[in-house]
Design an enzyme around this catalytic site. Structure first.
Site, PDB file in Angstrom:
ATOM      1  N   GLY A 520     -18.226 -10.514 -31.267  1.00 41.23           N
ATOM      2  CA  GLY A 520     -17.683  -9.348 -31.524  1.00 41.23           C
ATOM      3  C   GLY A 520     -16.511  -9.370 -30.446  1.00 41.23           C
ATOM      4  N   GLY A 521     -15.945  -8.303 -30.526  1.00 43.15           N
ATOM      5  CA  GLY A 521     -14.738  -8.232 -29.512  1.00 43.15           C
ATOM      6  C   GLY A 521     -14.233  -7.246 -29.281  1.00 43.15           C
ATOM      7  N   GLY A 522     -13.460  -6.873 -28.290  1.00 41.86           N
ATOM      8  CA  GLY A 522     -12.751  -5.397 -28.035  1.00 41.86           C
ATOM      9  C   GLY A 522     -11.293  -5.619 -27.445  1.00 41.86           C
ATOM     10  N   GLY A 523     -11.004  -4.788 -26.798  1.00 47.25           N
ATOM     11  CA  GLY A 523      -9.428  -4.658 -26.215  1.00 47.25           C
ATOM     12  C   GLY A 523      -9.633  -5.643 -24.976  1.00 47.25           C
ATOM     13  N   PHE A 524     -10.603  -5.919 -24.300  1.00 42.79           N
ATOM     14  CA  PHE A 524     -10.396  -6.311 -23.155  1.00 42.79           C
ATOM     15  C   PHE A 524     -11.004  -7.986 -23.311  1.00 42.79           C
ATOM     16  CE2 PHE A 524      -8.992  -3.121 -21.166  1.00 42.79           C
ATOM     17  CZ  PHE A 524      -9.635  -1.904 -21.384  1.00 42.79           C
ATOM     18  N   SER A 526     -13.770 -11.125 -25.737  1.00 43.66           N
ATOM     19  CA  SER A 526     -14.625 -11.363 -26.647  1.00 43.66           C
ATOM     20  C   SER A 526     -16.276 -11.403 -26.079  1.00 43.66           C
ATOM     21  CB  SER A 526     -14.054 -12.547 -27.501  1.00 43.66           C
ATOM     22  OG  SER A 526     -12.727 -12.474 -27.761  1.00 43.66           O
ATOM     23  N   VAL A 527     -16.871 -11.237 -27.074  1.00 37.94           N
ATOM     24  CA  VAL A 527     -18.380 -11.353 -26.769  1.00 37.94           C
ATOM     25  C   VAL A 527     -19.106 -12.757 -27.634  1.00 37.94           C
ATOM     26  CG1 VAL A 527     -20.560 -10.460 -26.741  1.00 37.94           C
ATOM     27  CG2 VAL A 527     -18.472  -9.023 -26.411  1.00 37.94           C
ATOM     28  N   ASP A 640     -16.865   6.679 -22.250  1.00 38.75           N
ATOM     29  CA  ASP A 640     -16.428   6.052 -23.546  1.00 38.75           C
ATOM     30  C   ASP A 640     -17.594   5.985 -24.608  1.00 38.75           C
ATOM     31  OD1 ASP A 640     -14.854   2.884 -24.702  1.00 38.75           O
ATOM     32  OD2 ASP A 640     -14.914   5.134 -25.629  1.00 38.75           O
TER      33      ASP A 640
END
Ligand SMILES: *[C@@H]1O[C@H](CO)[C@@H](O)[C@H](O)[C@H]1NC(C)=O
Ligand SMILES: *[C@@H]1O[C@H](CO)[C@@H](O)[C@H](O)[C@H]1NC(C)=O
Ligand SMILES: *[C@@H]1O[C@H](CO)[C@@H](O)[C@H](O)[C@H]1NC(C)=O
Ligand SMILES: *[C@@H]1O[C@H](CO)[C@@H](O)[C@H](O)[C@H]1NC(C)=O
Ligand SMILES: *[C@@H]1O[C@H](CO)[C@@H](O)[C@H](O)[C@H]1NC(C)=O
Ligand SMILES: *[C@@H]1O[C@H](CO)[C@@H](O)[C@H](O)[C@H]1NC(C)=O
Ligand SMILES: *[C@@H]1O[C@H](CO)[C@@H](O)[C@H](O)[C@H]1NC(C)=O
Ligand SMILES: *[C@@H]1O[C@H](CO)[C@@H](O)[C@H](O)[C@H]1NC(C)=O
Ligand SMILES: *[C@@H]1O[C@H](CO)[C@@H](O)[C@H](O)[C@H]1NC(C)=O
Length: 815
Positions: A520-524, A526-527, A640
């Site tokens: 997965g990933g987010g703004g900062f 990827s995982v 958050d």
């Protein structure tokens, strides 16, 4: 005063009664002569002296003046030492295990060495009058029977010899045959096959007590291993020189010694010489179980070690005793640490370098409730018992079901268990090391957790005082460095006692198969999925992109979650901080994040979280937050909280993740967070109104998440334009329904009515108390936990003010 006078008289009496011959420096004691305290025999070359010395002489030569003048008795010994060397260095002690003592401390006036009538060398203690007690004897059975023929001579090699006065070839006894811990040049190490005499050197008990200690040096029975070093009590050999029977072997290549092994029909022994008699040199077996060769350096007035075996102090069998972890820096200084949940058994001995007692449990085991504590980064203990086990869980079960099992490990698909004291566990000197699972009582495990909280809080405080994230990071690195002195950031992976590891980028690249499986990933960033080299721990590796944001998030994450551990907080296993690379390594959660389970109605397997699982998740998240807010002395605000940041493990235990926005603030909550953090939809009103930010922002977000858990739908406003123009904001509808007593229609329809109405009402009440506009109206997370658990009854929450406004606004739109 009368007492002192009487004492003085006794002293005088003693002086008169002991007829003391005039005694100049001499190497020979003849019949009729006596050696009293203060007298010495000195070898003809002046190198060695024989006489009485006290425990005070030993502690005096200790650099640290830790000698307690409170010890009620002084121990006295008959021994041989280097005569010209200012650092008192005994090389032989006649009575190491049975010191001469006297409660009155005036013994020195009454003991003396002489040749007894039967030709034995004896130490006599004058009780008084003509009464004498033999307190030590050379115990020769084939003595001359005529003391007039007998002399005791201290040779130039430091050997005390009892021999015929006029025929030196007749030797009845010599100190070289009864060694202490020091192997001198010209003396023999080994055995006489005919008489059975075996010359074994035994270490001191501790730094100041010459009594027999733990380690022995001798020759092996078959004489094929050379000189062997072993643990006396268990006979475990942990070092051998290797055999040599040719002359002129210099094991340390020091140029100072020349060894020769002799194996003939009569004897098996090793002997060594020095090139020059003027050199003062000795080889001894130390309290720490190492053999050391030392040479006196005149210019420095100190002993220099020129030979050490084994080089690595932790290779000495049982050197730290049971339940310890041994470590050393650069093969130099030994350091013993108790395993967690254990305490030093005998701190006094420990301070004197005698670690043999090791550590003992803080609390006794209770077979039924014991827990296992992972001890990572170690080389496994001595003498594992291999067991059959299908997997790690099976292995744990094998150990758990045997009450005498103290630890297990599951490494490379091999299960091993241990019973008893776990000797020789050492901090791994290579990267990674193994994980030992140590059995400890549930109570100790809890105490450890609480304790950890405390110690990390200190760091958090220091860090938050320092204020700068860079310093936080620096502190963390220092901790890791200090706990991993031998690897630090240089090795591929390291781990400190808290479980935080530093990884090399190359190691993580390998572990994630070159970042091939994206989770997965987010703004900062990827995982990615990965696997540690133990082949059992799957990890999630977050690679942060974007130099500045990434750096900020990295620091926030490491400085908050990196320092604490809780079942409901995702575990940061470690991180990598190499040049511009910033990676965070977490334990991987099999069931992904909560949002996927709540909102993806069209998800592939179509499974719906059942009610009890939802409740479990709600309370778990509340506990995790409560720990963040109240469990530590410094408050950590997550900032958050949303379903995306709640991960679920294999059994749907929730773990709060993503601490990239977390803030550490003081207990007084006075700090105002200036940067906007969080996600729209879960943001407390004070973010927008610009009020002071406290941990209550998390309470607000949690309330929003609770509603989503109940309803299975997003709170975000939805606009329906199908039949009629209609705006729906779920929380507003929900509070109305709650007030109207219609909670069932709030609950996720996918549950098909399969839930507890009572619990649903409770959860909704909690949720609405959490999302009150005024932060002071919101409960603390601790109160939330108690309310969710049903331990705390809640009133009906009022309509949150901001909702009232929204309702008004909606009505005005509709009309
Ligand atoms: C040493 O003692 C022996 C035996 O008593 C004696 O014969 C000799 O003269 C003494 N030597 C010295 C230097 O005092
Ligand atoms: C032992 O200590 C006493 C008192 O300090 C001193 O007089 C004596 O010479 C010492 N003995 C040795 C062998 O160093
Ligand atoms: C120990 O003895 C020294 C001198 O012998 C003395 O100065 C000191 O006060 C004593 N310490 C204690 C704790 O009695
Ligand atoms: C010294 O000995 C006395 C009497 O035995 C004892 O009361 C005292 O606590 C001891 N002091 C220390 C520092 O060990
Ligand atoms: C010497 O020993 C004898 C017998 O063992 C005993 O009766 C006597 O009291 C002792 N004398 C002294 C001064 O201790
Ligand atoms: C030993 O010598 C002394 C005097 O030198 C003498 O009185 C004694 O009888 C001798 N002892 C023996 C057993 O010869
Ligand atoms: C006495 O016995 C020892 C060994 O027990 C031996 O080395 C020594 O030579 C013997 N001495 C005499 C005089 O027989
Ligand atoms: C060894 O002995 C010689 C004399 O035989 C002497 O000149 C030299 O200094 C000695 N060497 C050392 C290292 O003491
Ligand atoms: C080992 O310990 C000694 C004494 O405690 C100290 O002087 C020395 O510097 C230490 N060595 C290392 C490599 O730390």
């Amino acid at each position: 005063m009368p007492a002192a006078a009487a004492h003085y008289h006794i002293l005088l009496l003693g002086l008169l009664l002991v007829s003391r011959p005039c005694f100049a420096a001499n190497d020979t004691l003849a019949a009729g002569q006596a050696l009293a305290v203060g007298d010495t025999l000195v070898s003809r070359n002046g190198k060695f002296a024989l006489g009485f010395f006290s425990s005070g002489n030993i502690t005096e030569s200790e650099s640290s003046s830790s000698s307690d003048n409170n010890s009620t008795t002084t121990n006295w010994y008959l021994g041989i030492w280097f005569n010209k060397i200012p650092v008192f260095t005994p090389v032989w002690i006649a009575n190491r295990d049975e010191p001469f003592t006297d409660p009155d401390n005036d013994l020195k006036l009454k003991i003396r060495l002489e040749i007894a009538r039967d030709g034995n060398l004896v130490v006599l203690d004058d009780i008084g009058g003509a009464n004498k007690t033999v307190v030590w004897s050379s115990e020769i059975t084939n003595a001359s029977k005529n003391s007039n023929d007998t002399v005791a001579l201290l040779t130039h090699t430091g050997n005390l010899v009892i021999q015929h006065a006029t025929d030196p070839s007749q030797v009845w006894w010599q100190s070289f045959d009864y060694p202490t811990d020091v192997y001198l040049p010209e003396s023999k190490l080994g055995r006489n096959k005919i008489t059975g005499l075996n010359r074994v050197f035994v270490s001191w008990k501790n730094r100041i007590d010459p009594a027999r200690g733990s380690y022995c040096v001798g020759v092996d029975a078959r004489f094929n291993q050379g000189i062997i070093l072993y643990h006396c009590a268990s006979s475990v050999v942990f070092w051998a020189s290797g055999t040599f029977t040719q002359p002129n072997v210099d094991p340390g290549d020091s140029g100072l010694t020349s060894y020769n092994g002799v194996d003939n029909s009569e004897e098996q022994y090793y002997i060594y010489t020095t090139p020059n008699e003027s050199i003062s040199l000795l080889t001894s077996v130390e309290v720490t179980g190492q053999i050391k060769g030392r040479v006196w350096v005149e210019s420095r007035q100190a002993w220099r070690v020129f030979y050490t075996q084994p080089m690595e102090p932790c290779n000495v069998h049982a050197v730290c005793g049971p339940f310890t972890v041994c470590s050393s820096n650069d093969n130099a200084n030994l350091s013993c640490d108790c395993m967690e949940g254990f305490s030093i058994k005998s701190p006094g001995d420990w301070d004197l370098d005698d670690h043999s007692g090791g550590c003992t449990r803080n609390d006794p085991l209770d077979c039924a409730t014991d827990k296992f504590l992972p001890v990572p980064g170690v080389s496994l203990p001595y003498s594992p018992v291999p067991m059959k086990a299908a997997d790690a869980d099976d292995c744990r079960q094998v150990c758990a079901s045997d009450c005498s099992c103290t630890a297990y490990s599951y490494t490379s698909s091999a299960c091993s268990v241990w019973n008893g004291g776990l000797l020789n566990t050492a901090a791994s000197t290579t990267a990674g090391g193994d994980i030992l699972y140590l059995r400890i009582s549930a109570k100790d495990l809890q105490a450890l957790r609480d304790n950890k909280k405390g110690s990390y809080v200190g760091v958090v405080i220091a860090a938050s005082i320092a204020g700068s994230g860079t310093i936080v990071l620096l502190l963390l690195f220092i901790i890791v460095w200090r706990r991993n002195r031998d690897c630090g950031l240089q090795s591929s992976t390291t781990q400190d006692a808290a479980g935080i590891r530093t990884f090399r980028y190359s190691y993580l690249r390998h572990a994630t198969k070159n970042f091939s499986e994206r989770l997965g990933g987010g703004g900062f960033g990827s995982v990615y999925k990965g696997l540690l080299s133990d082949s059992i721990t799957t990890i999630a590796v977050k690679r942060l992109d974007g130099a500045r944001q990434g750096e900020k998030q990295f620091r926030a994450e490491v400085s908050s979650i990196g320092l604490i551990q809780h079942i409901n907080l995702v575990k940061l296993i470690g991180f990598c901080c190499e040049s511009d690379k910033r990676l965070l390594v977490y334990e991987r959660m099999l069931n992904g994040s909560l949002d996927a389970h709540l909102f993806n109605t069209s998800n592939d397997d179509g499974t719906v979280l059942d009610w009890s699982t939802r409740c479990q998740i709600a309370t778990g998240v509340a506990r995790g937050l409560s720990y963040l807010h109240e469990g530590c002395r410094e408050c950590i605000i997550h900032c958050d909280i949303k379903p995306e940041n709640i991960l679920l493990d294999a059994s749907f235990v929730p773990k709060i993740a993503d601490f990239g926005m977390a803030a550490i603030v003081g207990r007084d909550f006075s700090r105002v967070l200036t940067t906007f953090r969080g996600t729209v939809g879960y943001l407390a009103p004070e973010w927008i109104s610009g009020g002071a930010i406290t941990q209550k922002v998390d309470v607000y977000s949690f309330g929003m998440v609770l509603l989503e858990i109940v309803s299975g739908r997003r709170n975000s406003p939805e606009v329906y334009t199908t039949s009629s123009f209609h705006i729906s904001y779920f929380p507003v509808q929900a509070i109305s329904m709650l007030h109207a007593g219609d909670v069932s229609s709030l609950v996720d329809p996918q549950l098909h009515g399969d839930f507890s109405l009572e619990e649903a009402i409770r959860v909704c009440k909690v949720a609405f108390w959490c999302i009150q506009e005024n932060e002071f109206d919101r409960p603390t997370m601790g109160e939330v936990v108690r309310a969710l658990e049903g331990l705390h009854e809640l009133d009906m929450p009022p309509m949150p003010r901001q909702f009232a406004a929204i309702t008004k606004c909606l009505l005005s739109v509709v009309h």
